[in-house]
Design an enzyme around this catalytic site. Sequence first.
Site, PDB file in Angstrom:
ATOM      1  CE1 TYR A 144      -3.648   2.587   0.689  1.00  0.00           C
ATOM      2  CE2 TYR A 144      -2.293   3.303   2.538  1.00  0.00           C
ATOM      3  CZ  TYR A 144      -3.366   3.508   1.686  1.00  0.00           C
ATOM      4  OH  TYR A 144      -4.150   4.622   1.823  1.00  0.00           O
ATOM      5  CG  ASP A 238       6.021   3.667   0.597  1.00  0.00           C
ATOM      6  OD1 ASP A 238       6.355   4.310   1.612  1.00  0.00           O
ATOM      7  OD2 ASP A 238       4.830   3.523   0.249  1.00  0.00           O
ATOM      8  CE  LYS A 266       2.262   4.665   7.995  1.00  0.00           C
ATOM      9  NZ  LYS A 266       0.881   4.528   8.393  1.00  0.00           N
TER      10      LYS A 266
HETATM   11  N1  PLP Z   1       3.105   4.182   2.162  1.00  0.00           N
HETATM   12  C1  PLP Z   1       3.041   3.271   3.143  1.00  0.00           C
HETATM   13  C2  PLP Z   1       4.039   2.146   3.150  1.00  0.00           C
HETATM   14  C3  PLP Z   1       2.078   3.358   4.146  1.00  0.00           C
HETATM   15  O1  PLP Z   1       2.023   2.431   5.095  1.00  0.00           O
HETATM   16  C4  PLP Z   1       1.164   4.431   4.100  1.00  0.00           C
HETATM   17  C5  PLP Z   1       0.102   4.545   5.123  1.00  0.00           C
HETATM   18  O2  PLP Z   1      -0.178   3.679   5.891  1.00  0.00           O
HETATM   19  C6  PLP Z   1       1.265   5.359   3.069  1.00  0.00           C
HETATM   20  C7  PLP Z   1       2.248   5.222   2.122  1.00  0.00           C
HETATM   21  C8  PLP Z   1       0.315   6.526   3.016  1.00  0.00           C
HETATM   22  O3  PLP Z   1       0.601   7.395   4.054  1.00  0.00           O
HETATM   23  P1  PLP Z   1      -0.531   8.411   4.586  1.00  0.00           P
HETATM   24  O4  PLP Z   1      -1.580   7.588   5.212  1.00  0.00           O
HETATM   25  O5  PLP Z   1       0.227   9.284   5.546  1.00  0.00           O
HETATM   26  O6  PLP Z   1      -1.015   9.169   3.412  1.00  0.00           O
END
Ligand code: PLP
Length: 427
Positions: A144, A238, A266
């Site tokens: 995700y 990511d 985060k």
């Molecule tokens: N990338 C990863 C690996 C994530 O776990 C998340 C959110 O859980 C995101 C991107 C998206 O981040 P946000 O919820 O701050 O938009």
Amino acid sequence: MEFKKSQELYNKGLVNLVGAVNSPVRAFASVGGNPLFIKKAKGSKITDVDNNSYIDLVLSYGPMILGHRHKKVEKAIRKALKKGYSFGASTKGEIKLAKIVCDAFLGMDKVRFVNSGTEAVLSGIRLARAYTGKDKIIKFAGCYHGHQDALLVAAGSGLATLSLPGSKGVPEGAVKNTLIANYNDLESVKAHFEAHDDIAGVILEPVAGNMGVVTPQDGFLKELKEYVNSKGALLIIDEVMTGFRSKFGGAQELFDVEADITCLGKVIGGGFPVGAYGASNEIMETVAPLGGMYQAGTLSGNPIAMAAGISTLTELKKQNPYEKFNEIAQIIEVFLLESAKKHGVEITVNRFGSMINPFFTDVTVTNFKEAQTSDTKKYATFFWEMTKNGVFLPPSQFEAWFLSSALTENDIQKIANAIDKSMEAVS
Ligand code: PLP
């Protein structure tokens, strides 16, 4: 344990909020029952509006790595608040946080702050396309990367929780340049490169935490990086979840692999809305105002969020809790496995640093398909028993449990007791 006030707020919330929540996983859709409404949190604990207190293994889905309201972070936030909330102009704090972040990641000379992980990734993808002049992106099933159109296909997290293959409202054109590969399967990546000559980059979670925890197999990340670069494409790692969580320099430091573009979020905001993407000078020169790739934000680099990020990362570096996280995760793994054996429940436990979770399956879980063999009804039973025994878990099989450095020996013992009672309820 009573949830009366949460129930009342839920009913009130339904009137003007969709599902009474502002992010779907919070709705408890896959575990049943109504969501908890939280009143406050401190250290390793979180308290709901009915005054039930829980050991928090959600930690706002990752950011609160030091636990809640760490005193140094709170002091820094209060100090920043007194100077003003947002200026629409540059501040010293942005330079300071940028240096901490760039120093932590080997291949990163420059970084750009945004407001969420979603923004970080959508900008990172745009950057890969702008730099290479190519359009296609490969993502892995079960990973995700936020809720941008192009990557809402075969995604983990909330989509996996709600069993959605993708999102309505995403036009075909938005995903026509997205190709799906299988996690831990380099051959599935190679097949795409053999079929297409316009692939800009490959994006992945270096340790997937959005299909439950799934770790990369030996050599997978290094071989992927080598292969992707040999094809003239970029590797976008990511680390929104893993950055500063598994090691100060993220999963890249642990696996000795360097991303071409790194996305963060985060932990770097210490509980405030911050995301970031960064790369070498050469790649970042593509971004406006130096280059022609446009990306902007009214609140980007917000001074309060920068202060929270700087103080969180400074304290994290000082504490260096990563070895301790491994030890605690190992203890929890043993509790889970022994208790499951005692009560005759089939489970597979995956963990990585401060991320851990059990799948209710006898299958070894190395990809999304295997993660989906987990019995989510059993997870739901387990989840509610843990809740009633004072441990707050993500209300979904397809999310990681997170550890904070605020956990005490007493907390760990309570987690062990809760696990045993919950496993008995599942059996
Ligand atoms: N990338 C990863 C690996 C994530 O776990 C998340 C959110 O859980 C995101 C991107 C998206 O981040 P946000 O919820 O701050 O938009």
